[in-house]
Design a protein around this motif. Structure first.
Motif, PDB file in Angstrom:
ATOM      1  N   LYS A   1     -46.299  20.880  12.728  1.00 57.27           N
ATOM      2  CA  LYS A   1     -47.643  20.377  12.436  1.00 57.27           C
ATOM      3  C   LYS A   1     -48.137  19.632  13.655  1.00 57.27           C
ATOM      4  N   GLY A   2     -49.379  19.889  14.020  1.00 58.18           N
ATOM      5  CA  GLY A   2     -49.985  19.157  15.115  1.00 58.18           C
ATOM      6  C   GLY A   2     -49.930  19.897  16.436  1.00 58.18           C
ATOM      7  N   SER A   3     -50.291  19.188  17.496  1.00 57.70           N
ATOM      8  CA  SER A   3     -50.342  19.768  18.835  1.00 57.70           C
ATOM      9  C   SER A   3     -48.939  19.882  19.423  1.00 57.70           C
ATOM     10  N   TRP A   4     -48.849  20.549  20.564  1.00 57.98           N
ATOM     11  CA  TRP A   4     -47.558  20.764  21.217  1.00 57.98           C
ATOM     12  C   TRP A   4     -46.881  19.443  21.558  1.00 57.98           C
ATOM     13  N   LYS A   5     -47.608  18.530  22.186  1.00 62.71           N
ATOM     14  CA  LYS A   5     -46.988  17.289  22.642  1.00 62.71           C
ATOM     15  C   LYS A   5     -47.018  16.172  21.613  1.00 62.71           C
ATOM     16  N   GLN A   6     -47.981  16.174  20.692  1.00 59.42           N
ATOM     17  CA  GLN A   6     -48.080  15.097  19.716  1.00 59.42           C
ATOM     18  C   GLN A   6     -47.547  15.476  18.343  1.00 59.42           C
ATOM     19  N   GLY A   7     -47.358  16.752  18.094  1.00 59.70           N
ATOM     20  CA  GLY A   7     -46.919  17.209  16.780  1.00 59.70           C
ATOM     21  C   GLY A   7     -45.436  17.017  16.565  1.00 59.70           C
ATOM     22  N   SER A   8     -44.980  17.467  15.398  1.00 63.59           N
ATOM     23  CA  SER A   8     -43.554  17.402  15.081  1.00 63.59           C
ATOM     24  C   SER A   8     -43.243  18.475  14.048  1.00 63.59           C
ATOM     25  N   GLY A   9     -41.959  18.728  13.901  1.00 56.62           N
ATOM     26  CA  GLY A   9     -41.548  19.751  12.957  1.00 56.62           C
ATOM     27  C   GLY A   9     -40.100  19.589  12.564  1.00 56.62           C
ATOM     28  N   THR A  10     -39.580  20.615  11.938  1.00 56.18           N
ATOM     29  CA  THR A  10     -38.168  20.641  11.535  1.00 56.18           C
ATOM     30  C   THR A  10     -37.578  21.988  11.926  1.00 56.18           C
ATOM     31  N   ILE A  11     -36.260  21.986  12.128  1.00 56.39           N
ATOM     32  CA  ILE A  11     -35.509  23.219  12.340  1.00 56.39           C
ATOM     33  C   ILE A  11     -34.373  23.244  11.335  1.00 56.39           C
ATOM     34  N   SER A  12     -34.101  24.440  10.790  1.00 60.45           N
ATOM     35  CA  SER A  12     -33.089  24.600   9.740  1.00 60.45           C
ATOM     36  C   SER A  12     -32.405  25.952   9.863  1.00 60.45           C
ATOM     37  N   THR A  13     -31.245  26.037   9.255  1.00 61.60           N
ATOM     38  CA  THR A  13     -30.573  27.324   9.077  1.00 61.60           C
ATOM     39  C   THR A  13     -30.666  27.700   7.602  1.00 61.60           C
ATOM     40  N   GLU A  14     -30.495  28.977   7.324  1.00 63.73           N
ATOM     41  CA  GLU A  14     -30.538  29.431   5.934  1.00 63.73           C
ATOM     42  C   GLU A  14     -29.393  28.828   5.128  1.00 63.73           C
ATOM     43  N   THR A  15     -28.234  28.691   5.762  1.00 61.22           N
ATOM     44  CA  THR A  15     -27.106  28.039   5.104  1.00 61.22           C
ATOM     45  C   THR A  15     -27.325  26.527   5.149  1.00 61.22           C
ATOM     46  N   ASP A  16     -26.428  25.784   4.591  1.00 62.41           N
ATOM     47  CA  ASP A  16     -26.553  24.319   4.612  1.00 62.41           C
ATOM     48  C   ASP A  16     -26.066  23.709   5.922  1.00 62.41           C
ATOM     49  N   THR A  17     -25.785  24.518   6.921  1.00 61.89           N
ATOM     50  CA  THR A  17     -25.266  24.024   8.183  1.00 61.89           C
ATOM     51  C   THR A  17     -26.197  23.031   8.841  1.00 61.89           C
ATOM     52  N   PHE A  18     -27.468  23.317   8.818  1.00 57.57           N
ATOM     53  CA  PHE A  18     -28.452  22.532   9.547  1.00 57.57           C
ATOM     54  C   PHE A  18     -29.725  22.556   8.729  1.00 57.57           C
TER      55      PHE A  18
END
Length: 142
Positions: A10-27
């Motif tokens: 969400k948001g711009s490249w430098k000011q935005g933020s997000g999440t990264i995940s794996t399909e498994t519960d690893t991350f």
């Protein structure tokens, strides 16, 4: 086998933020941002996942290479450092990857170890998709 990763943003490249995940519960839902990728602030990064993937891939490839010459490892410990920076075109780029490995493999000579480690460095599935030079320091433990 299919591996699936997910990301939100969400948001711009430098000011935005997000999440990264794996399909498994690893991350799951690890926060990341421009600053966690490029400036070293707390949070995750896709490059961290790449380094982890390369370390795991390398370890299995090295174990397989030992097996192909009739040996089995007692232990393999690997770290991978992925450096993210900017290319000549000014765009973000993975600049380098460096593998550091210590392995204990009874009966394996230094020459056999170097052959197996070099083969793992260049042929593990993650290494084969990277278009950068991958450095390595490999130590065979007594």
């Amino acid at each position: 086998m299919i591996a699936t990763g997910f990301s939100t943003w969400k948001g711009s490249w430098k000011q935005g933020s997000g999440t990264i995940s794996t399909e498994t519960d690893t991350f799951k839902d690890k926060p990341y941002s421009f600053s966690s990728r490029f400036e070293g602030t707390p949070g995750g990064s896709p490059e961290e996942l790449l380094a982890t993937a390369q370390a795991g891939c390398f370890n299995q490839a090295l174990a397989n290479n030992f097996g192909m010459i009739g040996f089995e490892s007692e232990s393999i410990n690997t770290s991978v450092v992925v450096e993210l920076g900017y290319g000549d075109d000014g765009h973000p780029a993975i600049k380098s990857s460096f593998v550091t490995v210590e392995a204990k493999a009874p009966g394996v000579t230094q020459e056999q170890f170097e052959y197996c480690a070099e083969r793992a460095r260049t042929t593990c599935t993650i290494a084969r998709i990277l278009k950068i030079d991958i450095g390595m320091k490999a130590t065979l433990l007594p």
